[in-house]
Design a protein around this motif. Structure first.
Motif, PDB file in Angstrom:
ATOM      1  N   HIS A  57      13.547   4.991 -15.910  1.00 19.42           N
ATOM      2  CA  HIS A  57      13.458   3.536 -15.817  1.00 19.42           C
ATOM      3  C   HIS A  57      13.251   2.944 -17.215  1.00 19.42           C
ATOM      4  O   HIS A  57      12.576   3.536 -18.062  1.00 19.42           O
ATOM      5  CB  HIS A  57      12.339   3.135 -14.871  1.00 19.42           C
ATOM      6  CG  HIS A  57      12.617   3.525 -13.453  1.00 19.42           C
ATOM      7  ND1 HIS A  57      13.341   2.738 -12.589  1.00 19.42           N
ATOM      8  CD2 HIS A  57      12.302   4.657 -12.751  1.00 19.42           C
ATOM      9  CE1 HIS A  57      13.455   3.340 -11.417  1.00 19.42           C
ATOM     10  NE2 HIS A  57      12.829   4.512 -11.487  1.00 19.42           N
ATOM     11  N   ALA A  58      13.857   1.798 -17.441  1.00 16.02           N
ATOM     12  CA  ALA A  58      13.795   1.172 -18.760  1.00 16.02           C
ATOM     13  C   ALA A  58      13.964  -0.332 -18.630  1.00 16.02           C
ATOM     14  O   ALA A  58      14.571  -0.830 -17.672  1.00 16.02           O
ATOM     15  CB  ALA A  58      14.881   1.738 -19.670  1.00 16.02           C
ATOM     16  N   ASP A  59      13.414  -1.063 -19.583  1.00 20.13           N
ATOM     17  CA  ASP A  59      13.607  -2.506 -19.648  1.00 20.13           C
ATOM     18  C   ASP A  59      14.952  -2.858 -20.260  1.00 20.13           C
ATOM     19  O   ASP A  59      15.484  -3.936 -20.027  1.00 20.13           O
ATOM     20  CB  ASP A  59      12.494  -3.137 -20.484  1.00 20.13           C
ATOM     21  CG  ASP A  59      11.116  -2.829 -19.917  1.00 20.13           C
ATOM     22  OD1 ASP A  59      10.852  -3.247 -18.782  1.00 20.13           O
ATOM     23  OD2 ASP A  59      10.328  -2.168 -20.613  1.00 20.13           O
ATOM     24  N   LEU A  60      15.500  -1.921 -21.063  1.00 24.21           N
ATOM     25  CA  LEU A  60      16.785  -2.151 -21.713  1.00 24.21           C
ATOM     26  C   LEU A  60      17.512  -0.821 -21.867  1.00 24.21           C
ATOM     27  O   LEU A  60      16.921   0.164 -22.317  1.00 24.21           O
ATOM     28  CB  LEU A  60      16.594  -2.790 -23.099  1.00 24.21           C
ATOM     29  CG  LEU A  60      17.864  -3.074 -23.913  1.00 24.21           C
ATOM     30  CD1 LEU A  60      18.742  -4.104 -23.213  1.00 24.21           C
ATOM     31  CD2 LEU A  60      17.495  -3.559 -25.322  1.00 24.21           C
ATOM     32  N   VAL A  61      18.777  -0.797 -21.466  1.00 25.38           N
ATOM     33  CA  VAL A  61      19.646   0.363 -21.658  1.00 25.38           C
ATOM     34  C   VAL A  61      20.735  -0.030 -22.640  1.00 25.38           C
ATOM     35  O   VAL A  61      21.391  -1.062 -22.474  1.00 25.38           O
ATOM     36  CB  VAL A  61      20.285   0.799 -20.310  1.00 25.38           C
ATOM     37  CG1 VAL A  61      21.315   1.909 -20.547  1.00 25.38           C
ATOM     38  CG2 VAL A  61      19.203   1.252 -19.333  1.00 25.38           C
TER      39      VAL A  61
END
Length: 465
Positions: free
Chosen positions: A170-174
């Motif tokens: 999971h990430a805030d930005l890819v």
């Protein structure tokens, strides 16, 4: 998403440990908590070749715009490259270029500089600086196989390890920096985003490259280039010779369909003699080959117009060859990726968190626009090119640029206008400013050269002294 991530992405995942991936990490690392780079292969120690980079065996240069962008992201990069043996080549002072319109002069006043080194060395210098930051980590032998989220927001990636097991990150930005092999168009389709437009313009150019031990020290040695002329009948052959670290010459020869170079080592130098001038072949006669010949067929210009999509998911950004890949003969790929990374960094610096992904994608497209116009504006005129045919406007623009290029063989003003654009420091539209139009109308102010402009030492080498 948390309050922290709404203000600025706290966790970033970068797909691909490529040059673009490292520059992406450099762009965001000061504004986030962690950056994790997902790389399918092992990253080498030192300046060894990196798996999955077939273009690394061909000549590479950093244009002024790219070198300055990298310096902005990673201060001291240029000095580190030069200390490791890279060459700083003043434009056009230390360039011997045979354009379709004639030999360019080596003006005493340099307008820009190129950084010339092996791709492996450049990769290493950038990678070492990025990975020494404790906020940046790498997960190797891992492939990204899909996006998490929906058409509104991407929330991470799905990855597969070498043993076949899968995991969700999971990430805030890819940030997709996976290069020509990008799967983002397919992943977007899976999210229901299907109106993506793309272009592919392919001249059919094939590259063959080899490294030589130079017969002389290469410090202050010029870049040599013999360009193809698409107006001439027959295949468009070209070649370039760059000085790189270790007193070596990196040589790439190119040919369109009908005259492709091959891996045959015995045919490499004879192919160099098929170019419009035998200068490169004459120089290689005095040098010692150090490697086999490497060949690549993947030279098409390919672009995804992400910035034009009606819907673009928040939390996803594409950078570098994942957005646009260029015919490597123009030497713009790394520089465009670096300028795109700077655009992303600037948005984060300004606190542009709301709609960051869409704003970033549009900002990344701007340097791509210039490089795309330069590459496709040339390649489209080869008779072997597929994907698009030149329009009347394309032909008129090509005739004008050809006239300006002929003027540049004998006019410093015209040469500066062209090199400003080629160095990615001015958009192509500057070539139609009134002062440049007048210069092109007047034509060259000096008699065109009928041979390459060489120094005494270069003459002595060719004559065997």
């Amino acid at each position: 998403m948390s309050e922290v991530s709404r203000r600025s992405p706290a966790r970033v995942v970068v797909v691909g440990g490529s040059m673009a991936g490292m520059l992406a990490a450099a762009a965001v690392k000061e504004h986030v908590d962690t950056v994790e780079i997902i790389e399918a292969h092992e990253l080498p120690d030192g300046s060894a070749p990196r798996t999955g980079v077939p273009q690394a065996v061909h000549i590479h240069m950093l244009q002024t715009g790219g070198a300055e962008a990298i310096e902005t992201l990673l201060p001291g990069s240029t000095d580190l490259l030069l200390a490791a043996g890279a060459n700083r080549i003043p434009v056009t002072t230390n360039m011997v270029i045979y354009s379709p319109e004639g030999w360019y002069r080596r003006w005493r006043r340099a307008t820009h500089h190129l950084i010339s080194a092996s791709r492996d060395l450049t990769d290493f210098i950038i990678r070492e600086q990025v990975l020494k930051d404790p906020r940046v980590s790498v997960r190797t032998h891992t492939r990204t196989v899909g996006l998490l989220g929906d058409h509104r927001t991407v929330t991470g990636v799905r990855v597969r390890t070498a043993d076949g097991s899968e995991d969700e990150l999971h990430a805030d930005l890819v940030i997709d920096a996976s290069g020509r092999s990008t799967r983002t168009p397919q992943w977007l389709a899976q999210l229901g985003i299907t109106d993506l437009k793309q272009d592919e313009i392919d001249s059919g150019l094939v590259y063959a490259s080899r490294i030589y031990r130079a017969p002389v020290p290469t410090h202050n040695w010029p870049m040599i280039g013999v360009q193809a002329d698409p107006r001439l009948p027959g295949p468009g052959n070209a070649g370039g010779l760059l000085p790189i670290e270790g007193d070596r010459w990196h040589v790439s020869l190119m040919g369109t369909p009908g005259a492709h170079p091959t891996r045959d080592a015995d045919a490499f130098e004879p192919f160099a003699r098929t170019l419009r001038h035998p200068l490169i072949a004459d120089l290689l006669a005095h040098a010692e080959p150090l490697t086999d010949v490497s060949v690549t067929h993947s030279t098409a210009n390919r672009r995804h117009y992400y910035e034009r999509l009606t819907h673009w998911p928040e939390g996803l950004i594409a950078l570098g060859d994942s957005v646009a890949a260029f015919n490597p003969v123009y030497g713009h790929g790394i520089s465009v990726a670096a300028q795109g990374a700077v655009a992303l960094r600037d948005l984060l610096t300004k606190g542009h968190a709301t709609g960051l992904a869409r704003h970033a994608q549009r900002a990344i497209a701007r340097p791509i626009d210039s490089a795309w116009a330069l590459a496709t504006g040339q390649d489209i005129h080869f008779p072997t090119t597929t994907g698009k045919s030149p329009t009347i406007t394309d032909r008129l623009v090509h005739r004008y640029v050809s006239r300006l290029s002929r003027t540049a063989t004998g006019s410093f003003h015209a040469a500066t206008a062209l090199t400003d654009v080629l160095a990615l420091q001015a958009p192509p539209t500057t070539l139609v400013k009134p002062s440049v139009l007048l210069t092109a109308l007047l034509g060259p102010l000096r008699t065109p050269l009928d041979r390459p402009q060489l120094t005494r030492a270069e003459h002595d080498l060719l004559s065997g002294r």
